[in-house]
Design a protein around this motif. Sequence first.
Motif, PDB file in Angstrom:
ATOM      1  N   MET B   1       2.909   0.153   5.422  1.00 56.59           N
ATOM      2  CA  MET B   1       3.354   1.366   4.712  1.00 56.59           C
ATOM      3  C   MET B   1       3.491   1.072   3.215  1.00 56.59           C
ATOM      4  SD  MET B   1       4.451   4.554   5.348  1.00 56.59           S
ATOM      5  CE  MET B   1       5.336   4.779   6.888  1.00 56.59           C
ATOM      6  N   ILE B   2       3.045   2.000   2.410  1.00 56.91           N
ATOM      7  CA  ILE B   2       3.234   1.788   0.972  1.00 56.91           C
ATOM      8  C   ILE B   2       4.200   2.822   0.418  1.00 56.91           C
ATOM      9  CG2 ILE B   2       0.982   0.735   0.574  1.00 56.91           C
ATOM     10  CD1 ILE B   2       0.099   3.457  -0.579  1.00 56.91           C
ATOM     11  N   GLU B   3       4.731   2.531  -0.743  1.00 55.48           N
ATOM     12  CA  GLU B   3       5.634   3.450  -1.403  1.00 55.48           C
ATOM     13  C   GLU B   3       4.967   3.905  -2.699  1.00 55.48           C
ATOM     14  OE1 GLU B   3      10.132   2.958  -1.064  1.00 55.48           O
ATOM     15  OE2 GLU B   3       9.716   2.383  -3.121  1.00 55.48           O
ATOM     16  N   PHE B   4       4.918   5.209  -2.906  1.00 56.14           N
ATOM     17  CA  PHE B   4       4.268   5.727  -4.105  1.00 56.14           C
ATOM     18  C   PHE B   4       5.231   5.765  -5.289  1.00 56.14           C
ATOM     19  CE2 PHE B   4       1.775   7.833  -0.706  1.00 56.14           C
ATOM     20  CZ  PHE B   4       0.527   7.369  -1.068  1.00 56.14           C
ATOM     21  N   HIS B   5       4.667   5.724  -6.487  1.00 57.33           N
ATOM     22  CA  HIS B   5       5.467   5.982  -7.691  1.00 57.33           C
ATOM     23  C   HIS B   5       4.617   6.836  -8.616  1.00 57.33           C
ATOM     24  CE1 HIS B   5       3.122   2.294  -8.323  1.00 57.33           C
ATOM     25  NE2 HIS B   5       2.881   2.825  -9.504  1.00 57.33           N
ATOM     26  N   LEU B   6       5.245   7.473  -9.573  1.00 60.17           N
ATOM     27  CA  LEU B   6       4.508   8.313 -10.512  1.00 60.17           C
ATOM     28  C   LEU B   6       4.823   7.908 -11.934  1.00 60.17           C
ATOM     29  CD1 LEU B   6       4.598  12.013  -9.301  1.00 60.17           C
ATOM     30  CD2 LEU B   6       2.702  10.410  -9.233  1.00 60.17           C
ATOM     31  N   ASP B   7       3.784   7.871 -12.755  1.00 64.20           N
ATOM     32  CA  ASP B   7       3.963   7.577 -14.173  1.00 64.20           C
ATOM     33  C   ASP B   7       3.804   8.892 -14.931  1.00 64.20           C
ATOM     34  OD1 ASP B   7       3.881   6.814 -16.762  1.00 64.20           O
ATOM     35  OD2 ASP B   7       2.268   5.345 -16.541  1.00 64.20           O
ATOM     36  N   VAL B  19      -3.876   9.138  -5.192  1.00 63.66           N
ATOM     37  CA  VAL B  19      -5.180   8.698  -4.686  1.00 63.66           C
ATOM     38  C   VAL B  19      -5.480   7.282  -5.181  1.00 63.66           C
ATOM     39  CG1 VAL B  19      -7.669   9.094  -4.847  1.00 63.66           C
ATOM     40  CG2 VAL B  19      -6.145  11.023  -4.453  1.00 63.66           C
ATOM     41  N   GLN B  20      -5.265   7.075  -6.483  1.00 58.09           N
ATOM     42  CA  GLN B  20      -5.542   5.754  -7.072  1.00 58.09           C
ATOM     43  C   GLN B  20      -4.695   4.658  -6.421  1.00 58.09           C
ATOM     44  OE1 GLN B  20      -4.898   6.231 -11.263  1.00 58.09           O
ATOM     45  NE2 GLN B  20      -6.875   7.245 -11.603  1.00 58.09           N
ATOM     46  N   GLN B  21      -3.418   5.001  -6.140  1.00 60.32           N
ATOM     47  CA  GLN B  21      -2.531   3.991  -5.568  1.00 60.32           C
ATOM     48  C   GLN B  21      -2.976   3.596  -4.159  1.00 60.32           C
ATOM     49  OE1 GLN B  21       1.620   5.205  -6.208  1.00 60.32           O
ATOM     50  NE2 GLN B  21       1.019   5.713  -8.291  1.00 60.32           N
ATOM     51  N   VAL B  22      -3.475   4.582  -3.384  1.00 60.98           N
ATOM     52  CA  VAL B  22      -3.973   4.261  -2.047  1.00 60.98           C
ATOM     53  C   VAL B  22      -5.243   3.417  -2.167  1.00 60.98           C
ATOM     54  CG1 VAL B  22      -4.989   5.204   0.060  1.00 60.98           C
ATOM     55  CG2 VAL B  22      -2.951   6.256  -0.911  1.00 60.98           C
ATOM     56  N   ARG B  23      -6.142   3.841  -3.065  1.00 65.38           N
ATOM     57  CA  ARG B  23      -7.401   3.094  -3.229  1.00 65.38           C
ATOM     58  C   ARG B  23      -7.126   1.648  -3.643  1.00 65.38           C
ATOM     59  NH1 ARG B  23     -12.163   6.220  -3.685  1.00 65.38           N
ATOM     60  NH2 ARG B  23     -13.036   4.328  -4.543  1.00 65.38           N
ATOM     61  N   ARG B  24      -6.172   1.505  -4.569  1.00 63.88           N
ATOM     62  CA  ARG B  24      -5.833   0.160  -5.044  1.00 63.88           C
ATOM     63  C   ARG B  24      -5.272  -0.692  -3.905  1.00 63.88           C
ATOM     64  NH1 ARG B  24      -2.956   0.742 -10.338  1.00 63.88           N
ATOM     65  NH2 ARG B  24      -5.019   1.524 -10.820  1.00 63.88           N
ATOM     66  N   ILE B  30      -3.546  -4.474   0.786  1.00 67.44           N
ATOM     67  CA  ILE B  30      -2.156  -4.151   1.131  1.00 67.44           C
ATOM     68  C   ILE B  30      -2.131  -3.122   2.259  1.00 67.44           C
ATOM     69  CG2 ILE B  30      -0.014  -3.122   0.248  1.00 67.44           C
ATOM     70  CD1 ILE B  30      -0.889  -4.194  -2.535  1.00 67.44           C
ATOM     71  N   LEU B  31      -3.105  -2.203   2.234  1.00 69.06           N
ATOM     72  CA  LEU B  31      -3.276  -1.247   3.323  1.00 69.06           C
ATOM     73  C   LEU B  31      -4.508  -1.643   4.117  1.00 69.06           C
ATOM     74  CD1 LEU B  31      -2.673   2.346   1.894  1.00 69.06           C
ATOM     75  CD2 LEU B  31      -1.353   1.200   3.663  1.00 69.06           C
ATOM     76  N   GLY B  74       0.200  11.847  12.054  1.00 62.92           N
ATOM     77  CA  GLY B  74       0.244  11.278  10.716  1.00 62.92           C
ATOM     78  C   GLY B  74      -1.146  11.082  10.149  1.00 62.92           C
ATOM     79  N   THR B  75      -1.179  10.478   8.972  1.00 60.49           N
ATOM     80  CA  THR B  75      -2.450  10.204   8.310  1.00 60.49           C
ATOM     81  C   THR B  75      -2.693   8.708   8.348  1.00 60.49           C
ATOM     82  OG1 THR B  75      -2.064  12.092   6.871  1.00 60.49           O
ATOM     83  CG2 THR B  75      -3.741  10.525   6.161  1.00 60.49           C
ATOM     84  N   PHE B  76      -3.857   8.318   8.868  1.00 58.89           N
ATOM     85  CA  PHE B  76      -4.123   6.902   9.102  1.00 58.89           C
ATOM     86  C   PHE B  76      -5.326   6.394   8.310  1.00 58.89           C
ATOM     87  CE2 PHE B  76      -1.711   8.422  12.631  1.00 58.89           C
ATOM     88  CZ  PHE B  76      -0.845   7.375  12.938  1.00 58.89           C
ATOM     89  N   VAL B  77      -5.230   5.147   7.902  1.00 55.85           N
ATOM     90  CA  VAL B  77      -6.327   4.511   7.183  1.00 55.85           C
ATOM     91  C   VAL B  77      -7.467   4.259   8.162  1.00 55.85           C
ATOM     92  CG1 VAL B  77      -7.043   2.447   5.925  1.00 55.85           C
ATOM     93  CG2 VAL B  77      -4.765   3.426   5.541  1.00 55.85           C
ATOM     94  N   THR B  78      -8.691   4.688   7.794  1.00 56.02           N
ATOM     95  CA  THR B  78      -9.821   4.511   8.692  1.00 56.02           C
ATOM     96  C   THR B  78     -10.821   3.489   8.164  1.00 56.02           C
ATOM     97  OG1 THR B  78     -10.791   6.416   7.624  1.00 56.02           O
ATOM     98  CG2 THR B  78      -9.771   6.787   9.761  1.00 56.02           C
ATOM     99  N   ARG B  79     -10.672   3.162   6.891  1.00 58.77           N
ATOM    100  CA  ARG B  79     -11.665   2.255   6.326  1.00 58.77           C
ATOM    101  C   ARG B  79     -10.973   1.439   5.244  1.00 58.77           C
ATOM    102  NH1 ARG B  79     -15.889   2.655   2.506  1.00 58.77           N
ATOM    103  NH2 ARG B  79     -15.559   4.812   1.965  1.00 58.77           N
ATOM    104  N   THR B  80     -11.384   0.237   5.073  1.00 62.09           N
ATOM    105  CA  THR B  80     -10.775  -0.569   4.022  1.00 62.09           C
ATOM    106  C   THR B  80     -11.747  -0.716   2.861  1.00 62.09           C
ATOM    107  OG1 THR B  80      -9.908  -2.736   3.488  1.00 62.09           O
ATOM    108  CG2 THR B  80     -11.532  -2.647   5.244  1.00 62.09           C
TER     109      THR B  80
END
Lengths: 298, 130
Positions: B1-7, B19-24, B30-31, B74-80
């Motif tokens: 699980m990741i935690e989001f933040h906003l700048d 989107v960028q944080q998930v991609r990163r 990490i995911l 929920g929403t699940f990661v399908t590809r790395t």
Amino acid sequence: MSTVIRSAGLGKKYRSRWALSDCSLEVPSGRVVGLVGPNGAGKSTFLNLAVGMLAPSAGEIEVLGERPTGRSAPRTRVGYVGQDTPTYAGLSVADHLRLGAHLNPGWDETQARQRVARLGLDPKQRAGRLSGGQRAQLALTLGLAKRPELLLLDEPVAALDPLARREFLQDLMEAVAEQDLSVVLSSHLVSDVERACDFLIVLVDSRVQVAGDIEELLGSHLRLTGPRRDPATLPAAQEVVTASHTDRQSTYVVRTDAPVLDPAWEVSRLTLEDLVLAYMSRQALARADARPSLEALR
Amino acid sequence: MIEFHLDGRSGVAPYQQLVQQVRRALRLGILREGDRLPTVKEVVAHLAINPNTVSKAYRELELEGLVSARPGVGTFVTRTLADNTLAAHGPLRTDLERWLAKARRAGLDEESIEAIFDSTFRSALREDTA
């Protein structure tokens, strides 16, 4: 329903002063709308008209498809939390819930009790003894437990400290995610509502300056900086919002849907705060321009 | 699980930041496939942002084929994104650190380093697409 508030030529006059004039808007449903403008711009007047506490002096307004002051006014479907989060100082938290249950046919007692418990409020505590943040949360609890389709909030976070403000908006956004709810909240600070809202109405000097989807607004407004240039030479598709010049340089904020291709310009995007400020300063200029001509008329 | 933040000052639209944080996180490993993203309600309650912002970010990730939403679950990661390039990260980072040290020795301050990196990166991208 696709529109929660529709107004046409809406105006409200107090004695000789127009608190709101010529307001034509369509607010889509399922959005969180930020109604932003300086104090005295007409934000509360607009909300009071929408909830039916005031009758229009001009034009018309429809809320959830009905006239708010009419016989079939959607009173049970609209929630309203007025400025300074109104609660009764002498009544306890439990009294407030009883009152809410008594006054609202669609009252969700389970939700109200759960929220009070989660907030850690003592049901026996009098509202007058609660902190500002707790009072705001109590008012929000009452507004949400009514299960409205539209919730109107007048400056809900203005009097709160940053932490209470954050907690209030977190809870409000959680409710929006859970319930099928449209929200209009007013604020004199863009930064307060920026993250929470996806639709913006800027109200200055009793008039709507700009309204629309926030992403669309941010996408269509650009700052152009470059060598000094007469606004008359800009393409017609670029609507000038503000212009400022030094002897050599011009800076414009323009609204346009087409990309700016002129290589003379350095093009940059605006933050939401910049955008709101641009419309505010435009109105301030318009007012300053209007004054000398009025004096000349006398 | 990741935690989001906003700048708030980045100038990047909030949904784009998510989107960028998930991609990163995918790129850095990490995911991983099968991981669940936080629910819309969880993100909203954490960041005090509009639920539509989160939904929009998740929709975009779904369109890119990176995640898939299972209603009610929920929403699940399908590809790395961390594929076989992850092994190359270390050496590349070392090269970059060496280059940064060189730039500093040449007297460039942070701003100049960022500027030279940015403009080279952009012009290289342009040559690639041309």
